[in-house]
Design a protein around this motif. Structure first.
Motif, PDB file in Angstrom:
ATOM      1  N   HIS A 107       1.490  -4.064 -11.121  1.00 25.81           N
ATOM      2  CA  HIS A 107       2.904  -4.393 -10.911  1.00 25.81           C
ATOM      3  C   HIS A 107       2.540  -5.558  -9.632  1.00 25.81           C
ATOM      4  O   HIS A 107       3.400  -5.523  -8.639  1.00 25.81           O
ATOM      5  N   GLY A 108       1.991  -6.365  -9.885  1.00 26.30           N
ATOM      6  CA  GLY A 108       1.895  -7.466  -8.999  1.00 26.30           C
ATOM      7  C   GLY A 108       1.262  -7.207  -7.787  1.00 26.30           C
ATOM      8  O   GLY A 108       1.267  -8.043  -6.701  1.00 26.30           O
ATOM      9  N   SER A 109       0.338  -6.237  -7.699  1.00 23.29           N
ATOM     10  CA  SER A 109      -0.388  -6.012  -6.661  1.00 23.29           C
ATOM     11  C   SER A 109      -1.774  -5.367  -7.099  1.00 23.29           C
ATOM     12  O   SER A 109      -1.919  -5.117  -8.207  1.00 23.29           O
ATOM     13  N   SER A 110      -2.728  -5.203  -5.960  1.00 29.00           N
ATOM     14  CA  SER A 110      -3.978  -4.676  -6.328  1.00 29.00           C
ATOM     15  C   SER A 110      -3.887  -3.336  -5.719  1.00 29.00           C
ATOM     16  O   SER A 110      -3.564  -2.974  -4.464  1.00 29.00           O
ATOM     17  N   GLY A 129      -4.474   4.767  -3.710  1.00 29.64           N
ATOM     18  CA  GLY A 129      -2.892   4.738  -3.760  1.00 29.64           C
ATOM     19  C   GLY A 129      -2.491   3.645  -2.768  1.00 29.64           C
ATOM     20  O   GLY A 129      -1.358   3.137  -3.024  1.00 29.64           O
ATOM     21  N   VAL A 130      -3.355   2.985  -1.908  1.00 30.39           N
ATOM     22  CA  VAL A 130      -2.841   1.868  -1.282  1.00 30.39           C
ATOM     23  C   VAL A 130      -2.875   0.616  -2.260  1.00 30.39           C
ATOM     24  O   VAL A 130      -3.695   0.406  -2.979  1.00 30.39           O
ATOM     25  N   ARG A 131      -1.641  -0.263  -1.854  1.00 29.37           N
ATOM     26  CA  ARG A 131      -1.349  -1.525  -2.592  1.00 29.37           C
ATOM     27  C   ARG A 131      -1.452  -2.649  -1.658  1.00 29.37           C
ATOM     28  O   ARG A 131      -0.947  -2.510  -0.591  1.00 29.37           O
ATOM     29  N   ALA A 132      -2.321  -3.334  -2.154  1.00 28.49           N
ATOM     30  CA  ALA A 132      -2.818  -4.768  -1.410  1.00 28.49           C
ATOM     31  C   ALA A 132      -1.967  -5.829  -2.111  1.00 28.49           C
ATOM     32  O   ALA A 132      -2.163  -6.029  -3.234  1.00 28.49           O
TER      33      ALA A 132
END
Length: 260
Positions: A107-110, A129-132
């Protein structure tokens, strides 16, 4: 039926369930009875599903089509790819001496889905679980370069390129030039762009079809990962990505043979 459900989609899902329960197929009449729908509705439903290759007609019977089977295989391969990647992520951390991680576009993140910490006390930690943000992370740049390059303006149409540090890229033109270097080199660098004094490197991971589905990389303090080490570390990360691809390809072949 809940007010927000789309009846035609519900009927299609019910048809899929029925066909998977009847591997020898079902006739249109049998589906009419089982779905309790008018003949014209079932006719349109089956014609649509056949056109999308989700259902296939053989004689008078309908069976699950290759499109539906491919979707199922992709779901299986996605989970299997994660399992295949775990030992490679671990070996990369031990070999490079830096924290290694696996990420997928989300969804637009890594999205970080696997992490193996550096064996050394001086390390940078990130957790599953971290989104970058994509434009200033190494894994994100991989996805932008190999999956979304033609859609950059659309992807960032309603949001600015956030400046996380003084080194963050905040211009689409500069980002596009950076992504061209990623493609040419086969790896992406986050040179203290997401966090001060942190340097990251990532390469694409391809599935058995050759499609980029993930990214594997390392994260380290800039003092522990100087620029002079980039070529050596890049070779290590590429080796890990190649190992994941080979194992995923072998597993996919075994799966196909078991289904044949």
């Amino acid at each position: 039926m809940e007010r927000y459900l789309i009846p035609s989609v519900v009927h299609a899902c019910e048809a899929f369930r029925l066909l998977t329960e009847h591997p020898n197929g079902m006739t249109a009449v049998q589906l009419e009875v089982a779905l309790d729908l008018p003949r014209t509705t079932v006719f349109r439903l089956l014609r649509t599903l056949c056109a999308e290759q989700m259902v296939e007609k053989k004689g008078k019977k309908y069976i699950c089509g290759m499109g539906l089977m491919n979707l199922g295989l992709q779901m299986i391969n996605s989970d299997r790819l994660h399992q295949v990647a775990i030992p490679h992520v671990q070996r990369l951390a031990l070999k490079s001496g830096h924290t290694a991680h696996l990420a997928v576009p989300n969804h637009g993140s890594s999205l970080i889905i696997e992490v193996f910490d550096s064996p050394h006390p001086l390390r940078v930690a990130c957790r599953p679980g971290v989104r970058a943000l994509m434009h200033c992370s190494s894994t994100g740049k991989v996805f932008l370069a190999f999956l979304y390059y033609e859609d950059l303006e659309l992807l960032f149409a309603d949001k600015a390129l956030e400046q996380r540090t003084a080194n963050s890229i905040t211009d689409i033109g500069a980002l596009r030039r950076e992504l061209q270097r990623v493609v040419a080199l086969g790896y992406a660098i986050d040179d203290r762009e997401y966090h001060e004094d942190v340097r990251c490197l990532a390469v694409p991971v391809r599935d058995s079809r050759g499609v980029v589905v993930a990214s594997i990389g390392i994260t380290a303090p800039a003092t522990a990962f100087p620029k002079s080490q980039i070529p050596v570390v890049a070779a290590m990360v590429k080796e890990a990505a190649c190992g994941i691809y080979k194992d995923a390809f072998q597993m996919a072949r075994q799966l196909e043979q078991s289904l044949a």
